[in-house]
Design an enzyme around this catalytic site. Structure first.
Site, PDB file in Angstrom:
ATOM      1  N   GLU A  22       0.813  -1.221   0.000  1.00 47.96           N
ATOM      2  CA  GLU A  22       0.000   0.000   0.000  1.00 47.96           C
ATOM      3  C   GLU A  22       0.847   1.273   0.000  1.00 47.96           C
ATOM      4  OE1 GLU A  22      -4.209  -0.404   0.032  1.00 47.96           O
ATOM      5  OE2 GLU A  22      -3.401   1.318   1.099  1.00 47.96           O
ATOM      6  N   ARG A  25      -1.390  -2.946  -9.166  1.00 51.14           N
ATOM      7  CA  ARG A  25      -0.364  -3.045  -8.117  1.00 51.14           C
ATOM      8  C   ARG A  25       0.477  -4.276  -8.416  1.00 51.14           C
ATOM      9  NH1 ARG A  25      -2.821  -4.066  -2.402  1.00 51.14           N
ATOM     10  NH2 ARG A  25      -3.038  -1.828  -2.214  1.00 51.14           N
TER      11      ARG A  25
HETATM   12  N1  UDP Z   1     -13.082  -5.621  -3.270  1.00 52.72           N
HETATM   13  C1  UDP Z   1     -14.257  -5.917  -3.955  1.00 52.72           C
HETATM   14  N2  UDP Z   1     -15.251  -6.615  -3.295  1.00 52.72           N
HETATM   15  C2  UDP Z   1     -15.117  -7.064  -2.009  1.00 52.72           C
HETATM   16  C3  UDP Z   1     -13.905  -6.773  -1.316  1.00 52.72           C
HETATM   17  C4  UDP Z   1     -12.900  -6.061  -1.981  1.00 52.72           C
HETATM   18  O1  UDP Z   1     -14.430  -5.542  -5.128  1.00 52.72           O
HETATM   19  O2  UDP Z   1     -16.054  -7.709  -1.495  1.00 52.72           O
HETATM   20  C5  UDP Z   1     -11.984  -4.912  -3.988  1.00 52.72           C
HETATM   21  C6  UDP Z   1     -11.402  -3.692  -3.295  1.00 52.72           C
HETATM   22  O3  UDP Z   1     -12.117  -2.520  -3.602  1.00 52.72           O
HETATM   23  C7  UDP Z   1      -9.982  -3.669  -3.850  1.00 52.72           C
HETATM   24  C8  UDP Z   1      -9.640  -5.135  -4.099  1.00 52.72           C
HETATM   25  O4  UDP Z   1     -10.890  -5.819  -4.078  1.00 52.72           O
HETATM   26  O5  UDP Z   1      -9.947  -2.999  -5.084  1.00 52.72           O
HETATM   27  C9  UDP Z   1      -8.723  -5.748  -3.066  1.00 52.72           C
HETATM   28  O6  UDP Z   1      -9.221  -5.480  -1.797  1.00 52.72           O
HETATM   29  P1  UDP Z   1      -8.572  -6.025  -0.451  1.00 52.72           P
HETATM   30  O7  UDP Z   1      -9.522  -5.753   0.660  1.00 52.72           O
HETATM   31  O8  UDP Z   1      -8.139  -7.459  -0.604  1.00 52.72           O
HETATM   32  O9  UDP Z   1      -7.277  -5.124  -0.145  1.00 52.72           O
HETATM   33  P2  UDP Z   1      -6.261  -4.182  -0.964  1.00 52.72           P
HETATM   34  O10 UDP Z   1      -5.607  -5.033  -1.990  1.00 52.72           O
HETATM   35  O11 UDP Z   1      -7.041  -3.047  -1.590  1.00 52.72           O
HETATM   36  O12 UDP Z   1      -5.336  -3.720   0.097  1.00 52.72           O
END
Ligand code: UDP
Length: 349
Positions: free
Chosen positions: A119, A305
């Protein structure tokens, strides 16, 4: 070697303890609020667990920092929903509480392995994020999501500064969407605040829709926790001091998928899953939801990412091996077994 793991009952801590106990004869001292993810190791004579809160059990921690050779301060909130709903809690725990521990490592001259995060790169435009050359790009203050990224970033910089000024021996490790068994707890999935794979597993288990935030075209590189642990163990072993003073991305650029791909693959696996067929759970649909509705208005997403893992490869020969389908299947199977066991407990109560 004696290692201190704070937050040992978390996703990373619990997998790390398993690997350390299986592969080494090191002594592990661990603290956490609970022990359910490490229950199977509590009788191991090399594992010394104490239940405690890092913001309260300060003397125990200082004593053990002094006693151990390496410290892994793994306590942190790492779920995006909480960055938006409770940013100060994220700052207090992820930054303030951990800063105190880092300062003790400086005071007692102990090696620290700090879990930074993918992040920190935020909305960096590079096609691959590099530990030493990529810029760290975050959004405006009202976008509360960035509290996590910036808290971690500041602590990365503070640790680096202690290395520069006082010779602190450190390694910063940046996990890129590690996934696998024990990722998030049941409560967070129920509230809709788990990380992606756990959230979708919960939705499938209950026959609820899988929600693609803002259409689900955002991409992540998912890394199975077993591959991640190969990397983390190499850092921990630190042969020839090769990890000292360095930053390493640990992830799997080969598993680069959109959120929509993940939803479709999970539905596909679940369609023929024996547990679903046995229970007759309806197959979930995939729907779209705006980020404002899903997370609240302080959310801003990262669209791509991708880690460069060149430094891990060159330094330790790191090569992640587990493909996305196998990783998803493992996660789903574990989730089902865990929830079946939990249902049994509820029935007998
Ligand atoms: N996301 C989604 N539906 C869900 C949960 C997460 O579309 O039910 C999306 C979220 O907006 C992000 C991605 O999945 O773009 C990954 O989310 P995560 O919570 O795993 O963490 P991140 O990689 O953003 O730290």
């Amino acid at each position: 070697m004696k290692i201190l793991i704070l937050g040992v009952n978390g996703f990373v801590g619990s997998h790390l303890v398993e690997r350390v106990l299986r592969e080494t004869s090191w002594e592990v001292y661990g603290m956490d609020l609970g022990s359910h993810k490490v229950a199977e190791f509590l009788d191991n004579p090399h594992f010394h667990f104490v239940e405690g809160d890092i913001s309260i059990s300060k003397e125990w921690i200082e004593y053990h920092v002094k006693k151990c050779d390496v410290v892994l301060p793994l306590v942190a909130i790492a779920t995006p929903k909480v960055y938006v709903t409770d940013p100060l809690r994220v700052f207090e725990l992820d930054f303030e509480e951990n800063l105190r521990i880092i300062r003790q490592c400086v005071k007692y001259k102990k090696r620290v392995i700090f879990p930074s995060t993918s992040e920190v790169y935020g909305m960096c435009p590079d096609t691959e994020f590099d530990e030493e050359t990529s810029c760290l790009v975050t959004g405006p203050i009202p976008m509360q999501r960035w509290i996590y990224s910036t808290s971690k970033q500041l602590l990365d910089r503070v640790i680096w500064g202690y290395g520069f000024r006082d010779g602190l021996k450190f390694t910063l490790v940046r996990p890129f969407n590690w996934m696998g068994p024990k990722l998030d707890s049941l409560n967070t999935a129920k509230e809709g605040s788990s990380r992606l794979v756990t959230q979708f597993a919960w939705n499938l288990f209950n026959g609820e829709p899988l929600k693609l935030v803002d259409g689900g075209s955002q991409r992540r590189c998912f890394c199975d926790v077993e591959d991640a642990m190969d990397g983390l163990m190499a850092v921990l072993r630190n042969e020839g001091g090769k990890a000292d003073g360095r930053i390493f991305n640990i992830g799997n650029p080969g598993n680069d998928h959109s959120v929509k791909d993940i939803a479709e693959m999970m539905v596909e696996i679940w369609k023929d899953h024996p547990f679903r067929l046995e229970r007759g759970t309806p197959l979930s649909e995939i729907v779209e939801e705006s980020s404002g509705t899903f997370y609240g208005k302080g959310y801003q997403d990262v669209l791509v990412r991708t880690p460069s893992i060149r430094r891990m490869e060159e330094t330790f020969g790191f090569k992640p091996k587990i493909g996305i389908k196998e990783a998803l299947r493992k996660s789903l199977d574990f989730f089902v077994e865990e929830h079946k066991a939990m249902e049994k407990i509820v029935e007998t109560e």
